[in-house]
Design a protein around this motif. Structure first.
Motif, mmCIF file in Angstrom:
data_model
loop_
_atom_site.group_PDB
_atom_site.id
_atom_site.type_symbol
_atom_site.label_atom_id
_atom_site.label_comp_id
_atom_site.label_asym_id
_atom_site.label_seq_id
_atom_site.Cartn_x
_atom_site.Cartn_y
_atom_site.Cartn_z
ATOM 1 N N ASN A 23 -1.988 -1.244 -8.132
ATOM 2 C CA ASN A 23 -1.113 -1.465 -9.280
ATOM 3 C C ASN A 23 -1.823 -0.988 -10.535
ATOM 4 O OD1 ASN A 23 0.489 -4.665 -8.396
ATOM 5 N ND2 ASN A 23 0.419 -2.734 -7.325
ATOM 6 N N TYR A 24 -1.209 -0.071 -11.277
ATOM 7 C CA TYR A 24 -1.742 0.383 -12.552
ATOM 8 C C TYR A 24 -1.141 -0.509 -13.643
ATOM 9 C CZ TYR A 24 -2.799 4.538 -9.739
ATOM 10 O OH TYR A 24 -3.234 5.395 -8.748
ATOM 11 N N TRP A 25 -1.979 -1.321 -14.284
ATOM 12 C CA TRP A 25 -1.515 -2.258 -15.310
ATOM 13 C C TRP A 25 -2.378 -2.045 -16.544
ATOM 14 C CZ3 TRP A 25 -2.151 -8.230 -15.760
ATOM 15 C CH2 TRP A 25 -1.094 -8.751 -16.501
ATOM 16 N N TRP A 26 -1.987 -1.067 -17.355
ATOM 17 C CA TRP A 26 -2.818 -0.607 -18.462
ATOM 18 C C TRP A 26 -2.334 -1.160 -19.790
ATOM 19 C CZ3 TRP A 26 -2.865 5.236 -16.706
ATOM 20 C CH2 TRP A 26 -3.588 5.334 -15.510
ATOM 21 N N GLY A 27 -3.275 -1.338 -20.733
ATOM 22 C CA GLY A 27 -2.964 -1.950 -22.007
ATOM 23 C C GLY A 27 -3.277 -1.074 -23.199
ATOM 24 N N MET A 28 -3.450 -1.706 -24.359
ATOM 25 C CA MET A 28 -3.644 -0.980 -25.618
ATOM 26 C C MET A 28 -4.947 -0.186 -25.612
ATOM 27 S SD MET A 28 -2.146 -3.663 -28.442
ATOM 28 C CE MET A 28 -1.537 -2.365 -29.523
ATOM 29 N N ARG A 29 -5.963 -0.741 -24.992
ATOM 30 C CA ARG A 29 -7.261 -0.061 -24.972
ATOM 31 C C ARG A 29 -7.171 1.304 -24.294
ATOM 32 N NH1 ARG A 29 -12.795 -2.813 -22.567
ATOM 33 N NH2 ARG A 29 -14.221 -1.094 -23.061
ATOM 34 N N SER A 30 -6.330 1.418 -23.290
ATOM 35 C CA SER A 30 -6.190 2.674 -22.556
ATOM 36 C C SER A 30 -5.226 3.641 -23.240
ATOM 37 C CB SER A 30 -5.692 2.392 -21.135
ATOM 38 O OG SER A 30 -4.365 1.900 -21.180
ATOM 39 N N GLY A 31 -4.527 3.169 -24.280
ATOM 40 C CA GLY A 31 -3.535 4.006 -24.936
ATOM 41 C C GLY A 31 -2.184 3.977 -24.266
ATOM 42 N N ALA A 32 -1.964 2.996 -23.361
ATOM 43 C CA ALA A 32 -0.698 2.929 -22.640
ATOM 44 C C ALA A 32 0.389 2.211 -23.433
ATOM 45 C CB ALA A 32 -0.898 2.230 -21.293
ATOM 46 N N GLU A 33 0.019 1.609 -24.563
ATOM 47 C CA GLU A 33 1.005 0.935 -25.400
ATOM 48 C C GLU A 33 0.495 0.887 -26.835
ATOM 49 O OE1 GLU A 33 1.384 -2.813 -23.433
ATOM 50 O OE2 GLU A 33 -0.580 -3.530 -24.062
ATOM 51 N N GLU A 34 1.437 0.882 -27.774
ATOM 52 C CA GLU A 34 1.104 0.761 -29.187
ATOM 53 C C GLU A 34 2.312 0.163 -29.888
ATOM 54 O OE1 GLU A 34 2.170 5.318 -30.580
ATOM 55 O OE2 GLU A 34 0.152 4.892 -29.817
ATOM 56 N N ILE A 35 2.181 -0.114 -31.190
ATOM 57 C CA ILE A 35 3.281 -0.700 -31.951
ATOM 58 C C ILE A 35 3.570 0.167 -33.167
ATOM 59 C CG2 ILE A 35 4.128 -2.732 -33.180
ATOM 60 C CD1 ILE A 35 2.221 -4.436 -31.553
ATOM 61 N N ASP A 36 4.852 0.475 -33.361
ATOM 62 C CA ASP A 36 5.300 1.220 -34.537
ATOM 63 C C ASP A 36 5.798 0.202 -35.565
ATOM 64 O OD1 ASP A 36 6.238 3.011 -36.345
ATOM 65 O OD2 ASP A 36 7.901 3.762 -35.123
ATOM 66 N N TYR A 37 4.954 -0.095 -36.555
ATOM 67 C CA TYR A 37 5.303 -1.106 -37.553
ATOM 68 C C TYR A 37 6.164 -0.518 -38.660
ATOM 69 C CZ TYR A 37 1.640 -4.028 -35.492
ATOM 70 O OH TYR A 37 0.874 -4.771 -34.627
ATOM 71 N N PRO B 216 0.805 -1.224 0.000
ATOM 72 C CA PRO B 216 0.000 0.000 0.000
ATOM 73 C C PRO B 216 0.840 1.277 0.000
ATOM 74 C CG PRO B 216 -0.843 -1.569 1.602
ATOM 75 C CD PRO B 216 0.463 -2.106 1.122
ATOM 76 N N LEU B 217 2.057 1.217 0.530
ATOM 77 C CA LEU B 217 2.876 2.431 0.627
ATOM 78 C C LEU B 217 3.348 2.936 -0.726
ATOM 79 C CD1 LEU B 217 5.130 1.490 3.681
ATOM 80 C CD2 LEU B 217 3.396 3.272 3.625
ATOM 81 N N VAL B 218 3.591 2.034 -1.661
ATOM 82 C CA VAL B 218 4.146 2.410 -2.965
ATOM 83 C C VAL B 218 3.293 1.789 -4.065
ATOM 84 C CG1 VAL B 218 6.152 2.239 -4.496
ATOM 85 C CG2 VAL B 218 6.487 2.582 -2.042
ATOM 86 N N ARG B 219 2.746 2.632 -4.921
ATOM 87 C CA ARG B 219 1.974 2.123 -6.048
ATOM 88 C C ARG B 219 2.910 1.810 -7.217
ATOM 89 N NH1 ARG B 219 -3.730 5.577 -6.010
ATOM 90 N NH2 ARG B 219 -4.009 5.497 -3.743
ATOM 91 N N THR B 220 2.472 0.894 -8.056
ATOM 92 C CA THR B 220 3.283 0.531 -9.214
ATOM 93 C C THR B 220 2.511 0.787 -10.493
ATOM 94 O OG1 THR B 220 2.542 -1.779 -9.224
ATOM 95 C CG2 THR B 220 4.474 -1.251 -7.889
ATOM 96 N N TYR B 221 3.250 0.952 -11.589
ATOM 97 C CA TYR B 221 2.620 1.162 -12.892
ATOM 98 C C TYR B 221 3.457 0.467 -13.964
ATOM 99 C CZ TYR B 221 6.140 4.934 -13.326
ATOM 100 O OH TYR B 221 7.313 5.655 -13.376
ATOM 101 N N TYR B 222 2.763 -0.175 -14.918
ATOM 102 C CA TYR B 222 3.472 -0.889 -15.973
ATOM 103 C C TYR B 222 2.484 -1.250 -17.076
ATOM 104 C CZ TYR B 222 7.745 -3.175 -17.481
ATOM 105 O OH TYR B 222 8.897 -3.474 -18.145
ATOM 106 N N PRO B 223 2.926 -1.300 -18.339
ATOM 107 C CA PRO B 223 2.020 -1.689 -19.428
ATOM 108 C C PRO B 223 1.797 -3.196 -19.476
ATOM 109 C CG PRO B 223 4.201 -1.176 -20.306
ATOM 110 C CD PRO B 223 4.239 -0.835 -18.841
ATOM 111 N N ARG B 224 0.680 -3.608 -20.062
ATOM 112 C CA ARG B 224 0.383 -5.034 -20.235
ATOM 113 C C ARG B 224 1.106 -5.520 -21.495
ATOM 114 N NH1 ARG B 224 -5.049 -3.650 -18.711
ATOM 115 N NH2 ARG B 224 -5.913 -4.091 -20.756
ATOM 116 N N THR B 225 2.366 -5.843 -21.348
ATOM 117 C CA THR B 225 3.222 -6.122 -22.497
ATOM 118 C C THR B 225 2.769 -7.333 -23.298
ATOM 119 O OG1 THR B 225 4.704 -7.374 -21.066
ATOM 120 C CG2 THR B 225 5.234 -5.067 -21.409
ATOM 121 N N TYR B 226 2.027 -8.254 -22.671
ATOM 122 C CA TYR B 226 1.640 -9.462 -23.399
ATOM 123 C C TYR B 226 0.720 -9.150 -24.574
ATOM 124 C CZ TYR B 226 -2.883 -9.429 -20.941
ATOM 125 O OH TYR B 226 -4.121 -9.081 -20.469
#
Length: 641
Positions: free
Chosen positions: A535-549, A387-397
């Motif tokens: 824990n903030y674990w956000w994915g493509m739907r939220s705009g937290a990750e995308e792919i540069d093809y 609870p003292l420290v929140r984390t954040y990371y994209p859903r890389t899968y």
């Protein structure tokens, strides 16, 4: 002394009545009765053992078990022969001490007296911490019960430490303790190690109970693991009782969260919706008008693409709140050397929010957050239940799934590669998602897995030793030595150069803007209702990750990838089927129809189409061990989920 006997009798009678009220037996437990229908596979003489008094819970046979309450206090009247013998033993203890060891049996790390029940009773009356005894261990057959599995973990730990007074209510506690006291997984303890730990743990347990720990549904050992995750063992051993109590008070929410069935609040998307949160409208939580925000980086923007990506997010945050956010950046911070002091400095400077972009800073974040609860501290890592420290990371899968599809479309063979960074939470899910994407277009293809944290000249990370692997998910060689950031899908060209095909883009601006917005809106505090970890674990739907093809990809391939990405956005695509087979053709299925976020985050096995293995903890270097201690896969450290 008869007076002492009468006082002990009153204590026994109170324990008797309490047990009757709870519908429990009011007498000592009898080991012979407990062992009915239990298959004992070994009897091990342990010799003379210092037995923790609180772990002596019963008697071996039923002979005199009704003479004592479960707390070992007497139940027979003061005019009995038994009372006279008890009183004489009491006098002897006060005059010269009781030196004759008892004889006892140990079963599931609890002790049952064969000879010396009255000695135990007298010594417990005088609050003895340990009682000497000649002990025989009775080892039960392995089974799947939680108690049995924890006990077998204890047996492995005891062989190394000879420590028998620490108990855990969860699996993995003993292996974690071995790590936290700075011992290798198979390293034995010295006599000095045992003395130091005994002094520390005795003091810790006293403070834990003084703060009301006895009323929590966990053990002092469970709480100790939390404490040692924040305060280094060497420092903890040097603490005074008052210092330890103060430190433990600051961590009390961290300890209590262990009793919660849902200890971690997992945020899968930024909160959307018109207007302010209801609780914010009611002014229950404070809404600041401006914020001092500090960013701490392990490396620098010149040498690290990781830092440059975070800096883009910082710039976007500044543009989103130009007159309300005041930003400071600090680079080249060594996590184990500088981070704690730098965090202390920015907290003393009244920073409102601190983002740390290196997972290796998490331990320093915990310690400083305990000292400065008004400073909101976040760490870029995954699945940290604090609870003292929140984390954040994209859903890389989600990204690796799409890149697995692309690899399957473009490869000319049935082998593609994957270079994973470290065996931490989220990595197996990313590898397995890559495999699922590959099998979508090439059902019989295989993934060749290598680890950046285990350099091997015979098996280079560009797969140049494998002519059948020309397309792979690779480490970014622009990163500083030792950071091992994986970055995207590439093709190895005939001259050895790498042609980018699909580069994941982690949109840190989404995290920074939406998290800061939640503070301004007053939603930050409502997210952590009940002192849960967030824990903030956000994915493509939220705009937290995308792919540069690559622009050179065939139009049809891009159309397919766009369609799959759209389905991910609309939650119409299931990356992991209901039945998956791990290596060795071991079936894995989710608890429900769909894998939960927690199951994906804690995935610790590899798809059967993956050639390669998770590295063993002892193979890794010291720097990687630090990262593993924070969010490494528990099974690799000997812990069990």
């Amino acid at each position: 002394m008869l007076e002492d006997y009468k006082n002990a009798l009153k204590s026994g009678q109170r324990a008797y009545r309490a047990c009757v009220a709870r519908g429990q037996s009011p007498y000592l437990a009898v080991l012979d009765d407990i062992l009915v229908n239990v298959n004992i596979v070994a009897q091990e003489p342990l010799g003379l053992v210092e037995i923790p008094a609180e772990s002596i819970v019963g008697t071996k046979t039923s002979g005199r078990h009704t003479a004592f309450a479960p707390n070992f206090m007497p139940l027979l009247e003061p005019d009995t022969e038994f009372a006279g013998k008890w009183s004489n033993l009491c006098d002897a203890h006060l005059e010269e001490g009781i030196h004759t060891p008892i004889i006892a049996y140990e079963f599931l790390n609890k002790f049952y007296v064969q000879e010396g029940n009255k000695r135990v009773s007298v010594l417990k009356y005088f609050d003895a911490v340990r009682i000497a005894g000649t002990v025989t261990r009775l080892v039960p057959e392995r089974n799947d019960s939680l108690e049995n599995r924890i006990y077998y973990e204890f047996l492995d730990f005891y062989k190394l430490s000879k420590v028998n007074d620490v108990h855990f209510s969860r699996l993995g506690g003993y292996a974690k303790l071995q790590t936290l006291v700075c011992k290798a997984s198979g390293e034995s303890w010295t006599d000095d190690d045992r003395l130091s730990f005994s002094a520390f743990y005795t003091m810790f347990r006293q403070q834990f109970l003084a703060l009301g720990g006895g009323g929590l549904n966990l053990t002092a050992g469970d709480a100790m693991l939390v404490y040692l995750s924040v305060y280094r063992y060497a420092d903890a051993c040097e603490s005074t009782p008052s210092q330890m109590k103060q430190n433990l008070e600051k961590l009390w929410d961290e300890v209590k969260v262990l009793t919660e069935p849902q200890a971690v609040a997992l945020s899968l998307e930024p909160k959307q919706g018109p207007g302010e949160p209801l609780l914010a409208k009611l002014n229950i939580f404070t809404k600041p008008s401006e914020l001092k925000v500090v960013f701490l980086h392990e490396h620098n923007a010149e040498s690290s693409a990781w830092v440059r990506a975070h800096d883009k997010g910082i710039e976007a945050l500044q543009q989103a709140f130009p007159d309300r956010v005041f930003i400071t950046r600090k680079e080249n911070i060594e996590p184990e050397v500088d981070a704690e002091q730098v965090l202390e400095d920015v907290a003393h400077d009244n920073a409102d929010v601190v983002f740390t972009s290196s997972a290796r800073m998490h331990t320093a974040c915990l310690k400083v957050a305990a000292q400065h609860p008004k400073t909101r501290i976040l760490n870029c890592s995954l699945n940290a239940p604090h609870p003292l420290v929140r984390t954040y990371y994209p859903r890389t899968y989600e990204v690796t799934y799409l890149l697995g599809i692309l690899a399957g479309v473009l490869t000319k063979t049935d082998r593609v590669g994957y270079v994973a960074a470290n065996p931490v939470y989220g990595i197996p899910a990313a590898v397995n998602a890559y495999a699922q994407g590959l099998k979508t277009v090439r059902p019989d293809a295989k993934v060749v897995l290598r680890w950046a944290c285990l350099p091997d000249p015979a098996h280079p990370l560009d797969f140049s030793d494998r002519q059948d692997v020309e397309i792979f998910y690779a480490r970014d060689n622009r990163e500083p030595e030792g950071t091992h950031r994986d970055y995207g899908l590439v093709r190895r060209m005939p001259d050895g150069s790498l042609q980018p095909l699909g580069l994941p883009v982690w949109r840190w601006d989404t995290f920074y803007i939406e998290i800061v917005r939640s503070i301004f809106d007053g939603a930050w505090d409502s997210d952590a209702a009940g002192a849960r970890a967030v824990n903030y674990w956000w994915g493509m739907r939220s705009g937290a990750e995308e792919i540069d093809y690559s622009k050179d990809l065939p139009a049809g391939t891009l159309q397919l990838l766009d369609l799959m990405e759209k389905m991910l956005h609309e939650d119409d695509l299931r990356i992991f089927p209901e039945d998956l087979y791990a290596q060795g053709h071991v079936l894995h299925s989710p608890e429900a129809v769909v894998y939960s976020p927690k199951e994906l985050m804690e995935m610790d096995w590899l798809d059967e189409c993956v050639e390669g293995a998770l590295p063993h903890y002892d193979e890794l270097d010291v720097k990687t061990h630090v990262l593993m201690a924070i969010n490494g896969l528990n099974t690799l450290k000997g812990f069990v989920k």
